[in-house]
Design a protein around this motif. Structure first.
Motif, PDB file in Angstrom:
ATOM      1  N   ASP A  39       0.803  -1.224   0.000  1.00  0.00           N
ATOM      2  CA  ASP A  39       0.000   0.000   0.000  1.00  0.00           C
ATOM      3  C   ASP A  39       0.838   1.278   0.000  1.00  0.00           C
ATOM      4  OD1 ASP A  39      -2.452  -1.207  -0.107  1.00  0.00           O
ATOM      5  OD2 ASP A  39      -2.807  -1.151   2.063  1.00  0.00           O
ATOM      6  N   LEU A  40       2.150   1.154   0.237  1.00  0.00           N
ATOM      7  CA  LEU A  40       2.973   2.351   0.339  1.00  0.00           C
ATOM      8  C   LEU A  40       2.870   3.253  -0.892  1.00  0.00           C
ATOM      9  CD1 LEU A  40       5.009   4.082   1.860  1.00  0.00           C
ATOM     10  CD2 LEU A  40       6.844   2.626   0.942  1.00  0.00           C
ATOM     11  N   PRO A  41       2.955   2.740  -2.119  1.00  0.00           N
ATOM     12  CA  PRO A  41       2.851   3.636  -3.274  1.00  0.00           C
ATOM     13  C   PRO A  41       1.493   4.324  -3.395  1.00  0.00           C
ATOM     14  CG  PRO A  41       3.847   1.548  -3.903  1.00  0.00           C
ATOM     15  CD  PRO A  41       3.286   1.365  -2.527  1.00  0.00           C
ATOM     16  N   LYS A  42       0.471   3.774  -2.713  1.00  0.00           N
ATOM     17  CA  LYS A  42      -0.867   4.372  -2.746  1.00  0.00           C
ATOM     18  C   LYS A  42      -1.163   5.214  -1.512  1.00  0.00           C
ATOM     19  CE  LYS A  42      -2.506   0.187  -3.117  1.00  0.00           C
ATOM     20  NZ  LYS A  42      -3.440  -0.963  -3.181  1.00  0.00           N
ATOM     21  N   TYR A  43      -0.147   5.379  -0.632  1.00  0.00           N
ATOM     22  CA  TYR A  43      -0.344   6.029   0.671  1.00  0.00           C
ATOM     23  C   TYR A  43      -1.164   7.309   0.555  1.00  0.00           C
ATOM     24  CZ  TYR A  43       0.860   7.920   5.307  1.00  0.00           C
ATOM     25  OH  TYR A  43       0.801   8.414   6.589  1.00  0.00           O
ATOM     26  N   PHE A  44      -0.777   8.183  -0.340  1.00  0.00           N
ATOM     27  CA  PHE A  44      -1.368   9.518  -0.368  1.00  0.00           C
ATOM     28  C   PHE A  44      -2.664   9.581  -1.170  1.00  0.00           C
ATOM     29  CE2 PHE A  44       3.081   9.768   0.606  1.00  0.00           C
ATOM     30  CZ  PHE A  44       3.099  10.627   1.689  1.00  0.00           C
ATOM     31  N   SER A  45      -3.100   8.466  -1.679  1.00  0.00           N
ATOM     32  CA  SER A  45      -4.410   8.423  -2.336  1.00  0.00           C
ATOM     33  C   SER A  45      -5.518   8.060  -1.362  1.00  0.00           C
ATOM     34  CB  SER A  45      -4.386   7.408  -3.488  1.00  0.00           C
ATOM     35  OG  SER A  45      -4.249   6.081  -2.992  1.00  0.00           O
ATOM     36  N   PHE A  46      -5.143   7.575  -0.179  1.00  0.00           N
ATOM     37  CA  PHE A  46      -6.135   7.221   0.828  1.00  0.00           C
ATOM     38  C   PHE A  46      -6.650   8.485   1.526  1.00  0.00           C
ATOM     39  CE2 PHE A  46      -3.343   3.268   1.274  1.00  0.00           C
ATOM     40  CZ  PHE A  46      -4.109   2.544   0.372  1.00  0.00           C
ATOM     41  N   ALA A  47      -7.912   8.486   1.914  1.00  0.00           N
ATOM     42  CA  ALA A  47      -8.425   9.564   2.762  1.00  0.00           C
ATOM     43  C   ALA A  47      -7.648   9.537   4.069  1.00  0.00           C
ATOM     44  CB  ALA A  47      -9.919   9.371   3.019  1.00  0.00           C
ATOM     45  N   SER A  48      -7.241  10.699   4.532  1.00  0.00           N
ATOM     46  CA  SER A  48      -6.300  10.760   5.655  1.00  0.00           C
ATOM     47  C   SER A  48      -6.832  10.094   6.910  1.00  0.00           C
ATOM     48  CB  SER A  48      -5.930  12.217   5.950  1.00  0.00           C
ATOM     49  OG  SER A  48      -7.083  13.008   6.165  1.00  0.00           O
ATOM     50  N   GLU A  49      -8.130  10.260   7.202  1.00  0.00           N
ATOM     51  CA  GLU A  49      -8.657   9.722   8.461  1.00  0.00           C
ATOM     52  C   GLU A  49      -8.765   8.204   8.440  1.00  0.00           C
ATOM     53  OE1 GLU A  49     -12.248  10.940   5.957  1.00  0.00           O
ATOM     54  OE2 GLU A  49     -10.258  11.744   6.456  1.00  0.00           O
ATOM     55  N   ILE A  56      -0.702  10.595  11.335  1.00  0.00           N
ATOM     56  CA  ILE A  56      -0.955  11.135  12.674  1.00  0.00           C
ATOM     57  C   ILE A  56      -1.757  12.421  12.578  1.00  0.00           C
ATOM     58  CG2 ILE A  56       0.136  12.022  14.784  1.00  0.00           C
ATOM     59  CD1 ILE A  56       2.566  10.221  14.084  1.00  0.00           C
ATOM     60  N   PHE A  57      -1.356  13.310  11.684  1.00  0.00           N
ATOM     61  CA  PHE A  57      -2.108  14.552  11.481  1.00  0.00           C
ATOM     62  C   PHE A  57      -1.956  14.998  10.042  1.00  0.00           C
ATOM     63  CE2 PHE A  57      -2.493  19.295  11.673  1.00  0.00           C
ATOM     64  CZ  PHE A  57      -3.826  19.344  12.052  1.00  0.00           C
ATOM     65  N   ALA A  58      -3.076  15.285   9.410  1.00  0.00           N
ATOM     66  CA  ALA A  58      -3.083  15.780   8.035  1.00  0.00           C
ATOM     67  C   ALA A  58      -4.026  16.965   7.941  1.00  0.00           C
ATOM     68  CB  ALA A  58      -3.524  14.680   7.063  1.00  0.00           C
ATOM     69  N   ILE A  59      -3.766  17.824   6.978  1.00  0.00           N
ATOM     70  CA  ILE A  59      -4.630  18.980   6.737  1.00  0.00           C
ATOM     71  C   ILE A  59      -5.705  18.529   5.759  1.00  0.00           C
ATOM     72  CG2 ILE A  59      -4.722  21.366   5.930  1.00  0.00           C
ATOM     73  CD1 ILE A  59      -1.746  21.581   6.751  1.00  0.00           C
ATOM     74  N   LYS A  60      -6.835  18.158   6.308  1.00  0.00           N
ATOM     75  CA  LYS A  60      -7.889  17.468   5.571  1.00  0.00           C
ATOM     76  C   LYS A  60      -8.472  18.326   4.454  1.00  0.00           C
ATOM     77  CE  LYS A  60     -11.101  14.439   4.588  1.00  0.00           C
ATOM     78  NZ  LYS A  60     -10.748  13.184   3.887  1.00  0.00           N
ATOM     79  N   HIS A  61      -8.501  17.757   3.244  1.00  0.00           N
ATOM     80  CA  HIS A  61      -9.177  18.351   2.099  1.00  0.00           C
ATOM     81  C   HIS A  61     -10.212  17.349   1.581  1.00  0.00           C
ATOM     82  CE1 HIS A  61      -5.827  21.134   2.239  1.00  0.00           C
ATOM     83  NE2 HIS A  61      -6.301  21.817   1.218  1.00  0.00           N
ATOM     84  N   THR A  62     -11.419  17.817   1.407  1.00  0.00           N
ATOM     85  CA  THR A  62     -12.460  17.012   0.776  1.00  0.00           C
ATOM     86  C   THR A  62     -12.585  17.455  -0.678  1.00  0.00           C
ATOM     87  OG1 THR A  62     -14.247  18.568   1.290  1.00  0.00           O
ATOM     88  CG2 THR A  62     -13.682  16.932   2.983  1.00  0.00           C
TER      89      THR A  62
END
Length: 485
Positions: A241-251, A257-263
């Motif tokens: 899943d690492l290459p897809k890490y940033f495609s997942f919804a942060s929550e 741990i903390f992300a600046i949530k964008h919908t």
């Protein structure tokens, strides 16, 4: 105009209150109002004046990126270290940051501690946000703490809502002390139930670990990193899943741990962070993975982090990849610079330009612990954490470090710093990691940071443009501010 005429003809006894006509005191003197105000304070972070500009000021000055053209956008001056006192990205970031701080001060002044666990949580979130924004500000406008133990000028500390108060710049040390105090208070007040779109106890611990690392309080950096790791709230995503890490919804990402949530409603389109890194039906695709970063990550073909880089090939009319006389694929280029797109800020939930920038994640905690241990001489512990991250990246065997297999490195700290670079690339860490460790930013690779005829750019940690100028407009408004050299 018609409404004015009608209302003018009404009785003076008729009092008309619009549905949103609450006063400032009415909205901030109730628990519900303060909760709403806190959501507003989070919203300041995702404003492009904050998040986008912060990213440009930090990541574009690193050795992970190569810009493929010149531009009138002031991001160019951040990229090539030719700063101006009137750059809009510094001015807008500065102002949005202090707007956010003002918002947190409103809640902190209005909300009395100890009313309920729920309200203490809200209060703690505002202490965290105030600390975080001060930390981002001092790292942009103040020199790294470790260079002179914080003796140089930092930023204005704002801990009240008095708009007539025009403070001078505190030292970096004073600013860091304020940040630590706020984070400790936040951790005391908050619980551990909120998802990564909000602050919680462990979020405060994670930032405390980073702050102490920057101060070279290495024992404390390890202590707080351990508190996050041992909380068992987080886990590294799988190798697959690492290459897809940033495609997942942060929550829903167990490592974040903390992300600046964008919908989807927050998608910035052409103005998104990912727009400069990728062109896929939308996006400029002008900032590429640097040759030096590619050389580092390509040392091991099994490293999954290579998949965050997408080489762009020339295509034949039928869509197939064009090859040269040697049979190798031909890379596309822009202005003579080969295209290597970056996907860390793209494809969240399938949307090309949607991303929730990750501010803190578990891999950083392991690498912060590794760096602190390396500086304390605990080399075996440092390499163990480095290997944990490398194993998650798909590496094994001789690709893992040991005292007998240092792969050409003579320093464990150098091993850790390169692993931080590999893992945290394009996440606004690299510039700070280089300069706070008294290293030189070496950018001896193609890109428009080089003047015509140049082949090298090396920025020493002593360079005055390691930090940005205080915005000129702010100095005019507040004569107590002193400009950076």
């Amino acid at each position: 105009m018609l409404s004015t005429v009608v209302l003018a003809g009404c009785s003076d006894d008729l009092e008309v209150k619009p549905y949103d006509g609450l006063t400032f005191d009415q909205t901030t003197n109730t628990p519900e109002g303060l909760k709403a105000a806190t959501i507003g304070n989070y919203s300041y972070l995702k404003d492009s004046y904050y998040t986008r500009n912060y990213h440009m000021l930090t990541e574009y000055a690193s050795d992970n990126v190569a810009l493929s053209g010149t531009t009138t956008d002031p991001l160019f001056y951040a990229y090539n270290y030719q700063h101006l006192t009137s750059m809009s990205i510094t001015t807008n970031f500065f102002r949005k940051a202090y707007q956010a701080i003002y918002g947190t001060n409103v809640v902190i002044e209005k909300l009395k501690e100890g009313q309920s666990a729920e309200l203490d949580q809200i209060l703690g979130e505002n202490y965290f946000l105030r600390a975080m924004v001060h930390f981002d500000l001092v790292n942009v406008f103040g020199r790294p703490y470790a260079q002179d133990q914080g003796a140089s000028l930092g930023i204005m500390i704002r801990d009240n809502t008095d708009i007539n108060d025009l403070p001078a710049r505190s030292t970096v040390k004073q600013t860091y002390e304020f940040i630590l105090k706020d984070l400790e208070k936040a951790a005391q007040l908050m619980g551990s139930t909120k998802n990564s779109s909000f602050a919680s106890k462990e979020v405060a611990y994670a930032l405390l670990s980073r702050v102490h690392l920057f101060m070279e309080n290495n024992e404390k950096a390890i202590e707080y990193a351990n508190m996050v790791i041992n909380s068992n709230r987080y886990a590294l995503v799988s190798t697959a899943d690492l290459p897809k890490y940033f495609s997942f919804a942060s929550e829903s990402n167990k490592e974040t741990i903390f992300a600046i949530k964008h919908t989807i409603q927050d998608d910035r389109g052409w103005a998104s962070l990912g727009s400069m890194y990728l062109s896929d039906g939308m996006g400029y695709g002008e900032m590429y993975a640097s040759a030096s970063y590619r050389d580092l990550v390509n040392k091991f073909p099994d490293d999954k982090r290579r998949e965050f880089i997408v080489p762009v090939y020339l295509r034949n009319a039928d869509g197939s990849i064009r090859t040269g006389a040697d049979g190798k694929p031909l890379l596309a280029s822009r202005n003579g610079y080969e295209k290597y797109f970056i996907t860390k800020y793209s494809y969240q939930e399938g949307v090309v330009t949607l991303s929730s920038p990750v501010y803190l994640r578990l891999a950083e905690m392991y690498l912060s612990r590794a760096e602190a241990n390396a500086k304390l001489g605990n080399h075996a512990a440092a390499l163990e954490d480095v290997n944990l991250i490398r194993q998650r990246s798909g590496l094994s065997g001789d690709a893992l470090f040991s005292p007998s297999n240092m792969m050409g490195y003579t320093s464990v700290l150098d091993v850790v710093l390169d692993e931080r670079r590999l893992e945290l690339a394009w996440e606004a860490h690299r510039k700070f990691d280089v300069f706070r460790n008294n290293r030189t930013m070496v950018r001896n690779y193609p890109g428009t940071h080089l003047l015509s005829g140049q082949t090298t750019q090396e920025i020493p940690y002593t360079h005055p443009r390691v930090v940005f100028f205080i915005p000129e407009e702010e100095i005019i408004l507040n004569p107590n501010l002193v400009q950076n050299p």
